[in-house]
Design an enzyme around this catalytic site. Sequence first.
Site, PDB file in Angstrom:
ATOM      1  CG  ASP A   1      -1.834  -1.217   1.258  1.00 50.35           C
ATOM      2  OD1 ASP A   1      -2.375  -1.570   0.193  1.00 50.35           O
ATOM      3  OD2 ASP A   1      -1.983  -1.822   2.335  1.00 50.35           O
ATOM      4  CG  LEU A   2       2.457   4.890  -3.028  1.00 49.72           C
ATOM      5  CD1 LEU A   2       3.878   4.371  -3.214  1.00 49.72           C
ATOM      6  CD2 LEU A   2       1.947   5.552  -4.303  1.00 49.72           C
ATOM      7  CG  ASP A   3       4.024   7.137  -0.009  1.00 50.56           C
ATOM      8  OD1 ASP A   3       5.162   6.664   0.181  1.00 50.56           O
ATOM      9  OD2 ASP A   3       3.760   7.909  -0.950  1.00 50.56           O
ATOM     10  CD  GLU A   4      -2.638   3.820   2.477  1.00 48.28           C
ATOM     11  OE1 GLU A   4      -3.097   2.761   2.978  1.00 48.28           O
ATOM     12  OE2 GLU A   4      -3.290   4.536   1.686  1.00 48.28           O
TER      13      GLU A   4
END
Length: 284
Positions: free
Chosen positions: A226-229
Amino acid sequence: MEHTYRLVISCPDRVGIVAKVSNFLSTYNGWITEASHHSDTQAGWFFMRHEIKAESIPFGLDQFRAAFEPIAREFNMNWHIADSARPKRVILMCSKESHCLADLLHRWHSKELNCEIVAVISNHDDLRRMVEWHEIPYHHVPVSKENKAEAFAHIDELFQQYETDVVVLARYMQILPAELCGKYSGKVINIHHSFLPSFAGARPYHQAYSRGVKLIGATCHYVTQDLDEGPIIEQDVIRISHSDSIEDMVRLGKDVEKNVLARGLRSHIEDRVITYENKTVVFD
């Protein structure tokens, strides 16, 4: 730096965990130099980290693991023990921006970071001279829509070739494939500005300037699919005002980015971070 073993544990919370571990260490004359504990009352989970003088224990890590395993089973522990004399092997990844890369190289060169930077990988060739001045191998692996699968397969080969413990995305402006994120879960660290998700995309400081923000910051986190999470390791902010220009904001943003990334990496290589679900416990 004193030679220590770092015992890191997380497990379901219950009475007697600290007593059991402490009794085990005292049985073998283990000298605790640092002890940290945290109980998450909502999750019912317990976290601990002990540093032990290596010379006080009468055996090595393999024998330690064998002797400690019955306690780990009894308390259903997730645990590991690390040797401070064996620095983590780090690969840095970058693109064209140099501030995070240069800062980490300086901290490593001045022995502020107890790790081995074994290589730098970049999708551009711009920063080669800086890296090679430090006598560190520089691998230029271009990435495009057409060769993305091949490029990241080569990057994975480099990770394995260098027996990498941790990868740092020091402003590497490519998204790692989900397969790599899963394969190296908990071993890839990223830095980004803390405007997300408010100012996603290109030129975030220009977007923030047009909105008149009063705080800028940065977040260091583990990379997930999950991108940047991913789980957050470190964060910080700097207050700004209407008198700051876009150039001021970019400069201040770079300062906070490199400081936050360095602190996050230091916590990781010193085994101070424990991940649980999508959060972290970070012992000072």
